[in-house]
Scaffold this motif. Structure first.
Motif, PDB file in Angstrom:
ATOM      1  N   MET A  10       0.797  -1.221   0.000  1.00 25.43           N
ATOM      2  CA  MET A  10       0.000   0.000   0.000  1.00 25.43           C
ATOM      3  C   MET A  10       0.837   1.283   0.000  1.00 25.43           C
ATOM      4  N   ILE A  11       1.989   1.247   0.650  1.00 27.46           N
ATOM      5  CA  ILE A  11       2.802   2.449   0.870  1.00 27.46           C
ATOM      6  C   ILE A  11       4.164   2.267   0.209  1.00 27.46           C
ATOM      7  N   THR A  12       4.605   3.310  -0.515  1.00 23.26           N
ATOM      8  CA  THR A  12       5.910   3.264  -1.184  1.00 23.26           C
ATOM      9  C   THR A  12       7.022   3.637  -0.222  1.00 23.26           C
ATOM     10  N   ASN A  13       6.859   4.782   0.451  1.00 23.39           N
ATOM     11  CA  ASN A  13       7.890   5.220   1.384  1.00 23.39           C
ATOM     12  C   ASN A  13       7.300   6.121   2.458  1.00 23.39           C
ATOM     13  N   ILE A  14       8.079   6.293   3.527  1.00 24.48           N
ATOM     14  CA  ILE A  14       7.656   7.116   4.653  1.00 24.48           C
ATOM     15  C   ILE A  14       8.832   7.965   5.124  1.00 24.48           C
ATOM     16  N   GLY A  15       8.518   9.121   5.684  1.00 25.92           N
ATOM     17  CA  GLY A  15       9.543   9.996   6.237  1.00 25.92           C
ATOM     18  C   GLY A  15       9.020  10.666   7.486  1.00 25.92           C
ATOM     19  N   ILE A  22       6.155  15.810  11.911  1.00 23.80           N
ATOM     20  CA  ILE A  22       5.375  15.540  10.704  1.00 23.80           C
ATOM     21  C   ILE A  22       5.787  14.191  10.128  1.00 23.80           C
ATOM     22  N   LEU A  23       4.801  13.349   9.899  1.00 25.64           N
ATOM     23  CA  LEU A  23       4.996  12.066   9.220  1.00 25.64           C
ATOM     24  C   LEU A  23       4.538  12.244   7.783  1.00 25.64           C
ATOM     25  N   GLU A  24       5.353  11.789   6.833  1.00 20.60           N
ATOM     26  CA  GLU A  24       5.012  11.906   5.420  1.00 20.60           C
ATOM     27  C   GLU A  24       4.921  10.509   4.831  1.00 20.60           C
ATOM     28  N   VAL A  25       3.856  10.265   4.055  1.00 23.90           N
ATOM     29  CA  VAL A  25       3.589   8.939   3.500  1.00 23.90           C
ATOM     30  C   VAL A  25       3.287   9.079   2.014  1.00 23.90           C
ATOM     31  N   GLU A  26       3.974   8.271   1.204  1.00 24.74           N
ATOM     32  CA  GLU A  26       3.669   8.197  -0.233  1.00 24.74           C
ATOM     33  C   GLU A  26       2.959   6.880  -0.504  1.00 24.74           C
ATOM     34  N   PHE A  27       1.812   6.968  -1.174  1.00 24.64           N
ATOM     35  CA  PHE A  27       0.989   5.791  -1.432  1.00 24.64           C
ATOM     36  C   PHE A  27       1.251   5.225  -2.829  1.00 24.64           C
ATOM     37  N   HIS A  32       0.308   9.705  -4.510  1.00 20.70           N
ATOM     38  CA  HIS A  32       0.065  10.891  -3.691  1.00 20.70           C
ATOM     39  C   HIS A  32       0.880  10.834  -2.407  1.00 20.70           C
ATOM     40  N   VAL A  33       1.300  12.015  -1.973  1.00 23.03           N
ATOM     41  CA  VAL A  33       2.041  12.155  -0.726  1.00 23.03           C
ATOM     42  C   VAL A  33       1.173  12.942   0.255  1.00 23.03           C
ATOM     43  N   TRP A  34       1.044  12.395   1.453  1.00 25.42           N
ATOM     44  CA  TRP A  34       0.261  13.040   2.511  1.00 25.42           C
ATOM     45  C   TRP A  34       1.162  13.294   3.710  1.00 25.42           C
ATOM     46  N   GLN A  35       0.900  14.399   4.391  1.00 25.95           N
ATOM     47  CA  GLN A  35       1.588  14.693   5.641  1.00 25.95           C
ATOM     48  C   GLN A  35       0.590  14.600   6.792  1.00 25.95           C
ATOM     49  N   TYR A  36       1.068  14.046   7.889  1.00 28.07           N
ATOM     50  CA  TYR A  36       0.274  13.884   9.110  1.00 28.07           C
ATOM     51  C   TYR A  36       0.990  14.666  10.210  1.00 28.07           C
ATOM     52  N   LYS A  62      -4.216   6.814  10.305  1.00 28.76           N
ATOM     53  CA  LYS A  62      -5.375   7.274   9.537  1.00 28.76           C
ATOM     54  C   LYS A  62      -6.515   7.629  10.483  1.00 28.76           C
ATOM     55  N   ASN A  63      -7.111   8.783  10.257  1.00 31.56           N
ATOM     56  CA  ASN A  63      -8.227   9.299  11.063  1.00 31.56           C
ATOM     57  C   ASN A  63      -7.846   9.594  12.516  1.00 31.56           C
ATOM     58  N   THR A  64      -6.554   9.635  12.819  1.00 28.06           N
ATOM     59  CA  THR A  64      -6.100   9.965  14.165  1.00 28.06           C
ATOM     60  C   THR A  64      -5.408  11.327  14.197  1.00 28.06           C
ATOM     61  N   TYR A  65      -4.621  11.633  13.165  1.00 27.55           N
ATOM     62  CA  TYR A  65      -3.867  12.872  13.095  1.00 27.55           C
ATOM     63  C   TYR A  65      -4.390  13.747  11.955  1.00 27.55           C
ATOM     64  N   SER A  66      -4.282  15.067  12.142  1.00 28.02           N
ATOM     65  CA  SER A  66      -4.671  15.956  11.046  1.00 28.02           C
ATOM     66  C   SER A  66      -3.724  15.727   9.877  1.00 28.02           C
ATOM     67  N   GLU A  67      -4.224  15.967   8.676  1.00 26.81           N
ATOM     68  CA  GLU A  67      -3.478  15.585   7.484  1.00 26.81           C
ATOM     69  C   GLU A  67      -3.708  16.582   6.361  1.00 26.81           C
ATOM     70  N   SER A  68      -2.795  16.563   5.392  1.00 26.67           N
ATOM     71  CA  SER A  68      -3.008  17.305   4.152  1.00 26.67           C
ATOM     72  C   SER A  68      -2.191  16.655   3.052  1.00 26.67           C
ATOM     73  N   ARG A  69      -2.738  16.721   1.860  1.00 22.92           N
ATOM     74  CA  ARG A  69      -2.050  16.161   0.695  1.00 22.92           C
ATOM     75  C   ARG A  69      -1.042  17.189   0.194  1.00 22.92           C
ATOM     76  N   VAL A  70       0.178  16.735  -0.046  1.00 25.84           N
ATOM     77  CA  VAL A  70       1.235  17.648  -0.482  1.00 25.84           C
ATOM     78  C   VAL A  70       1.771  17.288  -1.858  1.00 25.84           C
ATOM     79  N   GLY A  71       1.407  16.171  -2.390  1.00 31.79           N
ATOM     80  CA  GLY A  71       1.913  15.794  -3.712  1.00 31.79           C
ATOM     81  C   GLY A  71       1.140  14.654  -4.288  1.00 31.79           C
TER      82      GLY A  71
END
Length: 71
Positions: A10-15, A22-27, A32-36, A62-71
């Motif tokens: 499901m996930i390519t990479n995380i930072g 800030i946690l960053e996840v690429e799906f 898409h890249v999302w930041q939590y 997911k659904n625990t921390y505020s998030e926004s799509r960054v890429g």
């Protein structure tokens, strides 16, 4: 932010940026890249060592921390 590749269907990479918590996840599905926000550092370490990164994400991020799509 530097991200590291993870073995996941499901996930390519995380930072993580510890100075801003800030946690960053690429799906894989769409690239898409999302930041939590306000993610404690221990979550980053647990996610890195989880047997399933995707399951950990769904159960603890997911659904625990505020998030926004960054890429």
């Amino acid at each position: 932010m530097d991200r590291k590749y993870v073995e996941s269907s499901m996930i390519t990479n995380i930072g993580y940026d510890e100075s801003q918590a800030i946690l960053e996840v690429e799906f894989k599905s769409n690239g898409h890249v999302w930041q939590y926000y306000d993610v404690p550092e221990y979550i980053w370490f647990e996610m890195n060592s989880a047997p399933s990164v995707g399951k950990y994400f769904h159960a603890n991020i997911k659904n625990t921390y505020s998030e926004s799509r960054v890429g």
